[in-house]
Design a protein around this motif. Structure first.
Motif, PDB file in Angstrom:
ATOM      1  N   GLU A   1     -37.173  31.689 -58.550  1.00 56.47           N
ATOM      2  CA  GLU A   1     -36.665  31.799 -56.527  1.00 56.47           C
ATOM      3  C   GLU A   1     -37.357  33.759 -57.732  1.00 56.47           C
ATOM      4  N   LYS A   2     -37.200  34.650 -58.678  1.00 58.49           N
ATOM      5  CA  LYS A   2     -37.817  35.440 -59.247  1.00 58.49           C
ATOM      6  C   LYS A   2     -38.674  35.680 -59.396  1.00 58.49           C
ATOM      7  N   GLU A   3     -39.542  35.522 -60.082  1.00 54.12           N
ATOM      8  CA  GLU A   3     -40.830  34.933 -60.522  1.00 54.12           C
ATOM      9  C   GLU A   3     -42.148  34.585 -58.952  1.00 54.12           C
ATOM     10  N   ASN A   4     -41.328  33.869 -57.893  1.00 56.92           N
ATOM     11  CA  ASN A   4     -42.060  33.626 -56.655  1.00 56.92           C
ATOM     12  C   ASN A   4     -41.236  33.522 -55.632  1.00 56.92           C
ATOM     13  N   LYS A   5     -40.522  34.646 -55.443  1.00 53.51           N
ATOM     14  CA  LYS A   5     -39.932  34.855 -54.046  1.00 53.51           C
ATOM     15  C   LYS A   5     -40.470  34.752 -52.820  1.00 53.51           C
ATOM     16  N   GLU A   6     -41.300  34.908 -52.988  1.00 58.08           N
ATOM     17  CA  GLU A   6     -42.171  34.805 -50.689  1.00 58.08           C
ATOM     18  C   GLU A   6     -42.617  33.378 -50.937  1.00 58.08           C
ATOM     19  N   PHE A   7     -42.487  32.823 -52.148  1.00 61.29           N
ATOM     20  CA  PHE A   7     -42.669  31.078 -52.038  1.00 61.29           C
ATOM     21  C   PHE A   7     -41.370  30.257 -51.737  1.00 61.29           C
ATOM     22  N   PHE A   8     -40.345  31.218 -51.949  1.00 60.33           N
ATOM     23  CA  PHE A   8     -39.167  30.919 -52.065  1.00 60.33           C
ATOM     24  C   PHE A   8     -38.196  30.471 -51.259  1.00 60.33           C
ATOM     25  N   GLU A   9     -38.440  32.499 -50.387  1.00 61.48           N
ATOM     26  CA  GLU A   9     -38.088  32.428 -48.980  1.00 61.48           C
ATOM     27  C   GLU A   9     -38.819  31.419 -47.969  1.00 61.48           C
ATOM     28  N   ALA A  10     -40.101  31.508 -47.691  1.00 59.18           N
ATOM     29  CA  ALA A  10     -40.826  30.334 -46.793  1.00 59.18           C
ATOM     30  C   ALA A  10     -40.323  28.976 -47.424  1.00 59.18           C
ATOM     31  N   TYR A  11     -39.997  28.415 -48.205  1.00 58.29           N
ATOM     32  CA  TYR A  11     -39.714  27.369 -48.730  1.00 58.29           C
ATOM     33  C   TYR A  11     -37.679  27.072 -48.191  1.00 58.29           C
ATOM     34  N   THR A  12     -37.033  27.861 -47.975  1.00 57.31           N
ATOM     35  CA  THR A  12     -35.923  27.924 -47.433  1.00 57.31           C
ATOM     36  C   THR A  12     -35.758  28.318 -46.125  1.00 57.31           C
ATOM     37  N   GLU A  13     -36.531  29.031 -45.698  1.00 57.43           N
ATOM     38  CA  GLU A  13     -36.710  29.375 -44.147  1.00 57.43           C
ATOM     39  C   GLU A  13     -37.666  28.060 -43.652  1.00 57.43           C
ATOM     40  N   GLY A  14     -38.408  27.074 -43.865  1.00 52.13           N
ATOM     41  CA  GLY A  14     -38.801  26.371 -43.944  1.00 52.13           C
ATOM     42  C   GLY A  14     -37.774  24.976 -43.945  1.00 52.13           C
ATOM     43  N   ARG A  15     -36.823  24.905 -45.129  1.00 59.86           N
ATOM     44  CA  ARG A  15     -36.111  24.005 -44.644  1.00 59.86           C
ATOM     45  C   ARG A  15     -34.835  24.465 -43.692  1.00 59.86           C
ATOM     46  N   GLU A  16     -34.857  25.679 -43.712  1.00 59.81           N
ATOM     47  CA  GLU A  16     -33.338  25.737 -42.784  1.00 59.81           C
ATOM     48  C   GLU A  16     -34.370  24.984 -41.427  1.00 59.81           C
ATOM     49  N   GLU A  17     -35.244  25.627 -40.473  1.00 65.73           N
ATOM     50  CA  GLU A  17     -35.621  25.147 -39.235  1.00 65.73           C
ATOM     51  C   GLU A  17     -35.969  23.483 -39.122  1.00 65.73           C
ATOM     52  N   ARG A  18     -36.724  22.950 -40.552  1.00 70.70           N
ATOM     53  CA  ARG A  18     -36.123  21.298 -40.089  1.00 70.70           C
ATOM     54  C   ARG A  18     -34.648  20.456 -40.439  1.00 70.70           C
ATOM     55  N   ALA A  19     -33.836  21.297 -41.105  1.00 70.05           N
ATOM     56  CA  ALA A  19     -32.894  20.854 -40.896  1.00 70.05           C
ATOM     57  C   ALA A  19     -32.043  21.076 -39.726  1.00 70.05           C
ATOM     58  N   SER A  20     -32.605  22.341 -38.737  1.00 68.43           N
ATOM     59  CA  SER A  20     -32.009  22.358 -37.561  1.00 68.43           C
ATOM     60  C   SER A  20     -33.490  21.576 -36.278  1.00 68.43           C
ATOM     61  N   GLN A  21     -34.002  21.073 -36.521  1.00 71.79           N
ATOM     62  CA  GLN A  21     -34.818  20.775 -35.492  1.00 71.79           C
ATOM     63  C   GLN A  21     -34.081  18.888 -36.113  1.00 71.79           C
ATOM     64  N   ILE A  22     -34.077  18.414 -36.788  1.00 73.66           N
ATOM     65  CA  ILE A  22     -33.318  17.255 -37.082  1.00 73.66           C
ATOM     66  C   ILE A  22     -31.855  16.864 -35.922  1.00 73.66           C
ATOM     67  N   GLU A  23     -31.097  18.572 -36.034  1.00 78.77           N
ATOM     68  CA  GLU A  23     -30.148  18.618 -35.898  1.00 78.77           C
ATOM     69  C   GLU A  23     -29.877  18.108 -34.636  1.00 78.77           C
ATOM     70  N   THR A  24     -31.005  18.595 -33.593  1.00 76.57           N
ATOM     71  CA  THR A  24     -31.090  18.944 -32.059  1.00 76.57           C
ATOM     72  C   THR A  24     -31.879  17.142 -32.289  1.00 76.57           C
ATOM     73  N   LYS A  25     -32.400  17.038 -32.631  1.00 74.25           N
ATOM     74  CA  LYS A  25     -33.085  16.016 -32.280  1.00 74.25           C
ATOM     75  C   LYS A  25     -32.416  14.587 -32.325  1.00 74.25           C
ATOM     76  N   GLU A  26     -31.008  14.816 -33.136  1.00 71.50           N
ATOM     77  CA  GLU A  26     -30.152  13.789 -33.273  1.00 71.50           C
ATOM     78  C   GLU A  26     -28.876  14.063 -31.898  1.00 71.50           C
ATOM     79  N   ARG A  27     -28.730  15.327 -31.387  1.00 69.64           N
ATOM     80  CA  ARG A  27     -27.887  15.705 -30.887  1.00 69.64           C
ATOM     81  C   ARG A  27     -28.668  14.650 -29.493  1.00 69.64           C
TER      82      ARG A  27
END
Length: 98
Positions: A52-78
């Motif tokens: 994470e320290k060496e690739n800060k931008e990648f991990f920020e985007a990765y975490t954000e993408g995971r959160e967005e996908r989780a939110s989309q899945i939750e919305t679809k499930e609802r």
């Protein structure tokens, strides 16, 4: 010991990269490597933090993408649940009129 330690760290890094390909969180990765590769969670966590320290931008985007996908899945499930409930009520109403 230095050379074997470095190769062990590279192995853990490679396995973490495989976990990332499968869209795993840090915690999921720690659990998977502990269970399937007998790597202590503290080791996985430490290597993950260094990545994470060496690739800060990648991990920020990765975490954000995971959160967005989780939110989309939750919305679809609802939506799916609402549709199922709606169909169930329609079926109940139809059964009562028959």
């Amino acid at each position: 010991m230095g050379d074997s330690s470095a190769s062990y760290i590279r192995l853990v890094q490679h396995l973490i990269e495989e976990c990332i390909i499968f869209n795993m969180s840090k915690e999921e990765c720690m659990e998977a490597l502990s269970k399937h590769a007998n790597i202590k969670p503290v080791i996985t966590s430490t290597v993950w933090k260094e990545l994470e320290k060496e690739n800060k931008e990648f991990f920020e985007a990765y975490t954000e993408g995971r959160e967005e996908r989780a939110s989309q899945i939750e919305t679809k499930e609802r939506i799916h649940k609402i549709l199922l409930d709606s169909n169930s009520r329609k079926s109940d109403t139809k059964d009562n009129h028959d």
